[in-house]
Design a protein around this motif. Structure first.
Motif, PDB file in Angstrom:
ATOM      1  N   ARG A 319      44.260  43.580  35.842  1.00 40.41           N
ATOM      2  CA  ARG A 319      45.072  42.815  34.896  1.00 40.41           C
ATOM      3  C   ARG A 319      45.867  41.698  35.545  1.00 40.41           C
ATOM      4  O   ARG A 319      46.390  40.829  34.847  1.00 40.41           O
ATOM      5  N   GLU A 338      37.653  44.389  30.620  1.00 40.56           N
ATOM      6  CA  GLU A 338      39.066  44.559  30.247  1.00 40.56           C
ATOM      7  C   GLU A 338      40.026  43.965  31.281  1.00 40.56           C
ATOM      8  O   GLU A 338      41.068  44.539  31.570  1.00 40.56           O
ATOM      9  N   HIS A 340      42.438  41.589  31.202  1.00 46.51           N
ATOM     10  CA  HIS A 340      43.073  40.875  30.101  1.00 46.51           C
ATOM     11  C   HIS A 340      43.762  39.589  30.521  1.00 46.51           C
ATOM     12  O   HIS A 340      44.050  38.743  29.675  1.00 46.51           O
TER      13      HIS A 340
END
Length: 532
Positions: A319, A338, A340
């Motif tokens: 992330r 994922e 983000h």
């Protein structure tokens, strides 16, 4: 006629049983492909088969009662019979000096035995007796040249020291055990695979095992604890290293070996990159799988140039990454899952064959891939973000891909203040902006989770998608309370678009689906083939 078959006076064929003439070791190898229950059923075939089953070198013992989805400790009577059977069998192997190739022991991870609490004296005594029996079984297996140990230990079970002198062991799989520090030499001369799951192991012991097992090729440490630093020394020949959720905060992984070809690391709780390695030592790494919230753009930028042989890269839940710049002639597969925070992905890899991006739809994100790789975009989008500008950003995201084979869109459950969905698309709002014609793709996968779209929203949804891409196949998955009504809406909108002047649809091949006979689970999977 088969030469092994002779016709008798009565006209019947007298066949020769060649299978029973096979030597024991070959029959053992054949029944090793059966599970334990099926292997022991063969004992009814003949007296010799009963002997074969009783001397099977693969021993599997499950000390629990299965009641899905849990495992329970057996009652006292069942427990006594189980342990008595296993004791007698292991003693037979010890007395006859029979080879044990594989020993599998399974115990339930339960805080209660026979209805007793963990603190009870009776329970402590029973667990101590059980641990002694397991120690004895492992001692017999080591003496009889066991090659594989697969152990899901009882509560608070400690591995016996004799296991560290098993010269014949090639594979060890341990779950829910403790490995304390033993003062003494480790003689696992044949060990090639070591997998530890939920294991409490001291740091000195773990690193001592790694440095002592010179033939160790595969090391997997998952959900383990008791150590802070793990070292792969220069003398190690470990090729496949897996570390998942085992490193504590401020823990460290020191890589000193140049033999690594596959490295998987997962840790989403530490806010720093814990891997330390000298330049040039990761030149043989071919597969890198990272799931770390601590790795930054700078860490990845320093790491990737060292991986001259890298072919597969998987980044998941990283992330803190905002920008990825990759230039490689060896890289063949890239998966971004994922992450983000990503806003800029630029990949220059002429050998790239597959690229997949999966995550929440971020209008800021741009992806540029120069090769003709098979690309898949899988995005989660809130219905409130599906407006004219949202579809524009989605199409803009696809423009950086030279070849996009599949687009996967999942609509999450998100309502506005009025409690209704709000999907709108008006091409005139884009003004003079022109990104060219819609992209031709192989498949468009749509998933609806608890999101019943109105007729107007469904029409705007399809209109915006067909302005973005022209799919050959549309796959639709409904997870709704009333999927039949939604599927009727969808089919009706597709039929209307065949005659629509905005889209060059010629015809649609509908599946044979009866909306009145949909399964009660609310899940429907259908496909439509479109001809443009």
């Amino acid at each position: 006629m088969n030469p092994d078959c002779k016709e008798t006076v009565s006209g019947q064929l007298n066949t020769v049983d060649r299978f029973s003439d096979l030597p024991d070791f070959l029959v053992h190898h054949i029944i090793s492909f059966l599970d334990t229950k099926e292997a022991y059923r063969t004992c009814i075939l003949s007296k010799r088969w009963a002997h074969i089953s009783a001397t099977n070198p693969i021993i599997e013992f499950h000390y629990y009662v299965l009641k899905f989805p849990y495992r329970y400790w057996p009652s006292k009577e069942v427990s006594a019979r189980l342990l008595g059977y296993m004791d007698s069998r292991m003693q037979r192997y010890a007395n006859d000096n029979l080879r044990i190739r594989t020993l599998k022991l399974r115990f339930p991870a339960s805080n209660k035995v026979f209805g007793c609490d963990v603190e009870d004296i009776e329970l402590s005594r029973k667990l101590e007796e059980l641990s002694c029996k397991v120690d004895e079984w492992i001692r017999i297996a080591v003496h009889n040249q066991v090659a594989r140990l697969d152990l899901d230990g009882p509560i608070d079970y400690q591995l016996p020291a004799i296991l560290l002198s098993a010269k014949s062991l090639r594979e060890v799989y341990c779950i829910n055990v403790k490995i304390p520090f033993y003062n003494g030499a480790i003689n696992l001369a044949s060990l090639q695979t070591l997998e530890l799951i939920y294991v409490d192991v001291e740091e000195r012991m773990l690193n001592h095992i790694i440095s002592s097992c010179l033939l160790l090729k595969c090391l997997s440490v998952k959900y383990c604890f008791g150590f802070k630093t793990i070292v792969i020394p220069c003398s190690s020949q470990v090729k496949e290293l897996t570390l998942k959720y085992s490193l504590p905060e401020n823990g460290t992984i020191i890589l000193e070996s140049s033999y690594l070809t596959c490295f998987q690391f997962s840790d989403i709780y530490d806010d720093r990159w814990p891997v330390m390695s000298k330049p040039g030592l990761l030149r043989n790494l071919r597969t890198l799988d990272l799931s770390s919230s601590g790795i930054t753009d700078g860490d990845l930028g320093k790491l990737l140039p060292e991986l001259a042989s890298l072919e597969t890269l998987h980044l998941g839940n990283c992330r803190r990454l905002t920008m990825i710049r990759i230039s490689s002639v060896q890289l063949k597969k890239i998966y971004l899952d994922e992450c983000h925070g990503l806003v800029d992905v630029t990949i220059d890899a002429p050998s790239l064959t597959k690229f997949k991006y999966k995550g929440h739809f971020d209008p800021r994100c741009t992806i540029t891939i120069s090769s003709q790789a098979t690309c898949v975009l899988s995005v989660h989008i809130k219905p409130c973000c599906l407006h004219t500008r949202g579809f524009f950003k989605l199409k803009q995201l696809m423009t950086g891909l030279r070849s996009c084979n599949a687009l996967e869109i999942s609509l999450s459950n998100n309502y506005n203040e009025s409690g209704r969905d709000d999907i709108k698309f008006d091409e005139e709002e884009l003004g003079d902006v022109n990104l060219g014609p819609p992209r031709d793709i192989t498949e468009l996968k749509l998933s609806l989770y608890d999101q019943n779209l109105s007729r107007s929203s469904m029409s705007a949804f399809l209109n915006g998608l067909f302005w973005t891409c022209y799919p050959d196949i549309i796959s639709f998955q409904f997870y709704l309370e009333d999927p039949g009504l939604m599927m009727q809406f969808f089919m009706s909108e597709l039929e209307d678009m065949v005659n629509c002047w905005k889209h060059p649809l010629k015809r649609i091949e509908f599946p044979d689906a009866n909306c009145s006979n949909i399964h009660e689970s609310g899940k429907v999977e259908v496909q439509w083939r479109l001809h443009w």
